[in-house]
Write an enzyme that holds these catalytic residues in place. Structure first.
Site, short mmCIF file in Angstrom:
data_model
loop_
_atom_site.label_atom_id
_atom_site.label_comp_id
_atom_site.label_asym_id
_atom_site.label_seq_id
_atom_site.Cartn_x
_atom_site.Cartn_y
_atom_site.Cartn_z
N GLN A 1 19.64 24.82 100.25
CA GLN A 1 20.84 25.60 99.99
C GLN A 1 21.45 26.12 101.28
OE1 GLN A 1 22.45 25.84 96.97
NE2 GLN A 1 20.92 24.26 96.68
N HIS B 1 24.01 24.09 103.39
CA HIS B 1 25.36 23.85 102.89
C HIS B 1 26.41 24.53 103.74
CE1 HIS B 1 25.36 21.56 99.17
NE2 HIS B 1 24.28 22.20 98.76
N GLU C 1 23.32 30.93 90.89
CA GLU C 1 23.87 29.61 90.59
C GLU C 1 22.73 28.66 90.23
OE1 GLU C 1 26.48 26.17 92.93
OE2 GLU C 1 25.47 27.76 94.06
N HIS C 2 21.72 28.61 91.10
CA HIS C 2 20.53 27.78 90.87
C HIS C 2 19.30 28.69 90.80
CE1 HIS C 2 23.31 25.27 93.42
NE2 HIS C 2 23.13 24.44 92.40
N ASP D 1 21.50 18.31 91.76
CA ASP D 1 22.67 18.08 92.59
C ASP D 1 23.19 16.66 92.44
OD1 ASP D 1 23.30 20.46 93.73
OD2 ASP D 1 22.32 20.07 95.65
N HIS E 1 56.97 38.90 58.45
CA HIS E 1 55.67 38.30 58.18
C HIS E 1 55.36 38.41 56.68
CE1 HIS E 1 55.04 38.25 62.48
NE2 HIS E 1 53.82 37.75 62.35
#
Length: 431
Positions: free
Chosen positions: A260, A263, A328-329, A362, A421
């Protein structure tokens, strides 16, 4: 070096600092720039797109060069290895197989008194995919965005991605796009690409939904065009949180944290462990694996600012901290990951056991790797087929059914001060 702290420290505030790392003090200034780009593209179309592509990406393009040509697409297949092509095709098969299981089905229910209720799912007419091209090439991101659109039945899928030296788009990205069913590709990136997709230009079509990650300018552009078009999410830097016990392999955990961190300098890599000995071993393994790392500078920045090891009292305490962070993960490298998963409430994707590194997800496990970040997993989910679908309610009442509910509708409409209505029902039941 990756820091180690104990749960007795102010862990929650440290995790919150990491979660809030995208709240840049200069966001307002960047948002002003993005608004300028959006308005210019909306007014001037291709002219503005070309201007900002030259200014920000240093690519001087002519209008006819925006679209990637068929000959370029053909040539891309000659520029990738057979092994890479096979890997892309394998990933396509697995991702498509998973997403085909997730297609919502239209339904109709026939009730008493000839009342018919239902829901009908239909794809958007046009989807726009943004594929980043700054720090690396991402054929996997192409697959994860294009395949759900294809499975959803979107008739027109277009892609934008920035060109680099020589006005070239990475051939692996072009091959992945063709394998996944993308029909049109444009060599433009940044906020100007999002604007082109949202408003349309002379060359680039207006779409209904925009998906795909990007830098802060891309993210702000997606935020600002939401409402004109739909979007998948506002993606932030990548993050992983690993929960590990004494059974975990420190080399595996270190590699997953670095996977990670490599990245982006703002990526987050966090380990929660019940074993102080493992914490030290992972810290040392990270240092060893960083030696001669091709992306060492960015990876070390991420580890230094947003990397953390926390020694916790129990797996239950680790689960509670994970739920507050909503990663996220989330990797569960423990003896019984399924038991621990029952305590997890918030995570984009959960990886169970030591043989399931996040990299599997991934690339080709099947589930989408476009996931909620920065705590958004508390309320959001992965990109999927549903992102490219909308649903319409189906309602049919018989005369008998309408007469039975007319009084209740009249009372509700009158209470809300909406006499027409009420009349729209009265006229039908009093005739």
């Amino acid at each position: 070096m990756l820091r180690i702290i104990t749960q007795q420290a102010d862990v929650k505030s440290e995790l919150q600092r990491i979660c809030d790392r995208t709240q840049d003090e200069q966001v307002l200034h960047k948002e002003a720039t993005v608004r300028e780009v959006l308005q210019a593209v909306k007014r001037q179309g291709d002219k503005a797109v070309l201007h900002y592509t030259a200014e920000f990406d240093h690519q001087i393009l002519k209008p006819e060069e925006l679209k990637v040509t068929g000959s370029e697409l053909d040539a891309a297949y000659q520029q990738v290895s057979k092994d890479l092509l096979q890997a892309i095709r394998l990933a396509c098969q697995k991702i498509e197989a998973f997403h085909r299981q997730r297609v919502p089905k239209s339904w109709v229910q026939f009730g008493d008194d000839q009342v018919v209720l239902g829901k009908r799912y239909t794809p958007v007419d046009r989807a726009g995919l943004y594929i980043p091209g700054g720090r690396a090439c991402y054929p996997s991101t192409v697959l994860m965005n294009a395949i759900p659109a294809k499975v959803a039945g979107v008739p027109r899928v277009v892609m934008v991605t920035p060109a680099r030296g020589g006005k070239m788009v990475n051939p692996a990205v072009l091959v992945a796009a063709q394998e996944a069913g993308v029909q049109e590709i444009y060599r433009v990136g940044g906020a100007q690409a999002i604007a082109a997709l949202a408003y349309g230009t002379e060359t680039i079509p207006k779409v209904n939904v925009i998906t795909g990650p990007g830098n802060i300018y891309v993210t702000l552009a997606k935020k600002l065009v939401y409402g004109t078009v739909g979007i998948d999410s506002l993606a932030g830097p990548s993050e992983v949180l690993v929960i590990a016990d004494e059974t975990a392999n420190p080399a595996y955990v270190a590699a997953d944290l670095l996977a990670q961190a490599e990245h982006d300098p703002m990526a987050a890599a966090i380990l929660l462990t019940t074993d102080a000995g493992l914490a030290k071993k992972v810290q040392m393994a990270v240092e060893r694996q960083l030696v001669d790392h091709p992306r060492r500078i960015d990876t070390e920045k991420a580890i230094a600012h947003y990397g953390l090891i926390v020694v916790v009292e129990s797996l239950e305490a680790a689960a509670e901290l994970a739920n507050e962070f909503a990663p996220e993960h989330l990797e569960l490298e423990v003896a019984d990951p399924w038991a621990l998963m029952n305590q997890i409430r918030h995570a984009g994707a959960i990886f169970l056991g030591s043989s399931t590194p996040e990299a599997v997800g991934d690339y080709l496990a099947g589930p989408n790797h476009t996931l909620p970040t920065s705590g958004a997993a508390r309320y959001a989910s992965a990109l999927g087929v549903e992102t490219f679908l909308k649903h319409s309610s189906i309602i049919q009442y018989s005369q008998t059914a309408l007469e039975k509910v007319a009084s209740a509708i009249d009372i509700l409409a009158t209470t809300e001060g909406l006499p027409s209505h009420a009349d729209s029902v009265k006229l039908r039941v009093e005739d």
